[in-house]
Design a protein around this motif. Structure first.
Motif, PDB file in Angstrom:
ATOM      1  N   VAL A  64      -9.637   3.617 -13.754  1.00  0.00           N
ATOM      2  CA  VAL A  64      -8.849   3.825 -12.541  1.00  0.00           C
ATOM      3  C   VAL A  64      -7.510   3.111 -12.706  1.00  0.00           C
ATOM      4  CG1 VAL A  64      -8.715   3.423 -10.052  1.00  0.00           C
ATOM      5  CG2 VAL A  64     -10.902   4.048 -11.092  1.00  0.00           C
ATOM      6  N   PHE A  65      -6.425   3.800 -12.301  1.00  0.00           N
ATOM      7  CA  PHE A  65      -5.078   3.277 -12.484  1.00  0.00           C
ATOM      8  C   PHE A  65      -4.602   2.507 -11.257  1.00  0.00           C
ATOM      9  CE2 PHE A  65      -0.378   3.883 -12.401  1.00  0.00           C
ATOM     10  CZ  PHE A  65      -0.071   3.246 -13.591  1.00  0.00           C
ATOM     11  N   ARG A  66      -4.258   1.252 -11.450  1.00  0.00           N
ATOM     12  CA  ARG A  66      -3.635   0.348 -10.473  1.00  0.00           C
ATOM     13  C   ARG A  66      -4.394   0.279  -9.141  1.00  0.00           C
ATOM     14  NH1 ARG A  66       2.661  -0.773 -10.842  1.00  0.00           N
ATOM     15  NH2 ARG A  66       1.745  -2.822 -10.452  1.00  0.00           N
ATOM     16  N   MET A  67      -5.705   0.165  -9.261  1.00  0.00           N
ATOM     17  CA  MET A  67      -6.552   0.096  -8.065  1.00  0.00           C
ATOM     18  C   MET A  67      -6.172  -1.085  -7.171  1.00  0.00           C
ATOM     19  SD  MET A  67     -10.713   0.071  -7.806  1.00  0.00           S
ATOM     20  CE  MET A  67     -10.972  -1.601  -8.430  1.00  0.00           C
ATOM     21  N   ASP A  68      -5.835  -2.222  -7.761  1.00  0.00           N
ATOM     22  CA  ASP A  68      -5.510  -3.405  -6.959  1.00  0.00           C
ATOM     23  C   ASP A  68      -4.320  -3.158  -6.041  1.00  0.00           C
ATOM     24  OD1 ASP A  68      -3.846  -3.224  -9.226  1.00  0.00           O
ATOM     25  OD2 ASP A  68      -3.418  -5.371  -9.206  1.00  0.00           O
ATOM     26  N   ILE A 316      -0.147   5.624 -20.855  1.00  0.00           N
ATOM     27  CA  ILE A 316      -0.917   4.442 -20.441  1.00  0.00           C
ATOM     28  C   ILE A 316      -2.162   4.896 -19.681  1.00  0.00           C
ATOM     29  CG2 ILE A 316      -0.900   2.367 -18.993  1.00  0.00           C
ATOM     30  CD1 ILE A 316       2.192   2.258 -19.528  1.00  0.00           C
ATOM     31  N   GLN A 317      -1.994   5.829 -18.761  1.00  0.00           N
ATOM     32  CA  GLN A 317      -3.119   6.308 -17.949  1.00  0.00           C
ATOM     33  C   GLN A 317      -4.210   6.933 -18.810  1.00  0.00           C
ATOM     34  OE1 GLN A 317      -0.743   8.820 -15.366  1.00  0.00           O
ATOM     35  NE2 GLN A 317      -0.764   7.300 -13.712  1.00  0.00           N
ATOM     36  N   HIS A 325       0.244  -4.255 -19.014  1.00  0.00           N
ATOM     37  CA  HIS A 325       0.369  -4.889 -17.688  1.00  0.00           C
ATOM     38  C   HIS A 325      -0.967  -4.987 -16.950  1.00  0.00           C
ATOM     39  CE1 HIS A 325       4.707  -4.990 -18.037  1.00  0.00           C
ATOM     40  NE2 HIS A 325       4.705  -3.737 -18.395  1.00  0.00           N
ATOM     41  N   GLY A 326      -2.054  -4.607 -17.604  1.00  0.00           N
ATOM     42  CA  GLY A 326      -3.380  -4.707 -16.971  1.00  0.00           C
ATOM     43  C   GLY A 326      -3.526  -3.768 -15.778  1.00  0.00           C
TER      44      GLY A 326
END
Length: 332
Positions: A64-68, A316-317, A325-326
């Motif tokens: 999952v991409f940039r869930m935070d 990246i995805q 960048h985590g």
């Protein structure tokens, strides 16, 4: 092929807020919810949502991409709408759990699994026009999607609207259904009158955003976009594109941009304009329409920098470039 976002997985994650506490989350049938016709959301639009994606990598793993960032914005939207406070850890786990349940259904690139967390006020109380809902429901829907541009990406036509605005200025940073409803009529009118694809709202002569995307300009080595404030949505894709542009050595300028400056820059050779958003990622703008006149941006076609930045983000995805960048959360 079904329209983007019109196919759903048969189950979703769900939790409810009653008596000042959240229930345990559970996996339920996607069509299983019932609402009282007096539910707060149906009358006073106590609703917010998010849009994020899960991607399949070549080794079969799902991320999952940039869930935070989406959870943070979801929580903020809920607070600004005076909905019950979201438990960030719980909604994060709900996303992880439902994506894990359907990990084998996450499409191969260029497809992805679109994730739609939603929070709605459920209290049956039509007398609460000026008071918040004391009960609510939070759920996470999944929709397997293909490439947003299945027919090939084309540069968009954008109407510059200096009269209206997408939504009330203090509502702009909330991802709420009412904001999209507010932009719908101006967008449909622009399509009918000018063959425009979107409206770029420019209240008082300064750009904000379109009905569903952030706006960026590339001029040489500089990428320019409006600085964050409460009047427009703080896009996660926008943030990601700016970080990638910075990694490539570009100058990032977040500031006010007037319609006058935009039209002046658009006339320069090599300048690009683009829209960023979760669904379409990054799309070139080829034409600006102002006071009934068309202004070509750069070549008028899909720009090379838009393609480069979009590809860098996709890589990246999809796990084809290092996640320095985590941004990725591994699910399965």
């Amino acid at each position: 092929m079904a329209a983007f976002g019109s196919v759903f997985m048969p189950k979703m994650a769900l939790a409810t807020f009653e008596n000042d506490q959240w229930s345990e989350s559970q996996i339920v049938a996607s069509d299983s919810i019932s609402l009282h016709p007096g539910a707060h959301v149906l009358h006073y639009s106590s609703t917010c949502f998010e849009g994020l994606k899960a991607f399949r990598h070549e080794d079969g793993s799902v991320h999952v991409f940039r869930m935070d960032q989406n959870v943070k914005r979801f929580s903020q939207s809920s607070d600004l709408l005076s909905l019950p406070k979201v438990d960030d850890a719980q909604i994060s786990q709900m996303i992880v759990d439902i994506v894990a349940e359907y990990a084998s259904d996450v499409p191969q690139p260029p497809g992805s699994m679109y994730i739609r967390p939603t929070h709605i006020g459920t209290e049956a109380a039509v007398g609460k026009a000026a008071a918040p809902s004391e009960s609510s429901m939070m759920y996470v829907l999944l929709s397997p999607v293909g490439d947003y541009f299945a027919g090939g990406a084309k540069a968009l036509r954008l109407l510059l609207d200096e009269e209206g605005q997408r939504c009330a200025p203090h509502m702009g940073m909330i991802k709420s259904g009412g904001n999209y409803a507010s932009a719908l009529q101006p967008t449909l009118k622009a399509k009918a009158d000018y063959r425009a694809d979107q409206v770029l709202f420019c209240p008082n002569g300064y750009i904000t955003e379109t009905g569903a995307a952030n706006f960026l300009i590339v001029d040489g080595n500089e990428i320019i976009t409006k600085a964050l404030d409460s009047s427009f949505l703080h896009g996660v894709t926008r943030s990601s594109i700016l970080q990638i542009a910075s990694d490539l050595g570009m100058t990032i300028s977040e500031r006010e941009i007037s319609v006058e400056e935009l039209l002046e820059r658009a006339a320069k050779p090599g300048v690009e304009a683009m829209l960023s958003g979760t669904a379409a990622v990054l799309t070139s703008v080829g034409t600006l329409i102002h006071n009934g006149k068309d202004y070509t941006v750069g070549s008028g076609d899909t720009g090379p920098m838009a393609q480069k930045l979009r590809q860098a983000l996709n890589d990246i995805q999809w796990g084809k470039a290092p996640d320095t960048h985590g941004w990725l959360t591994k699910i399965a």
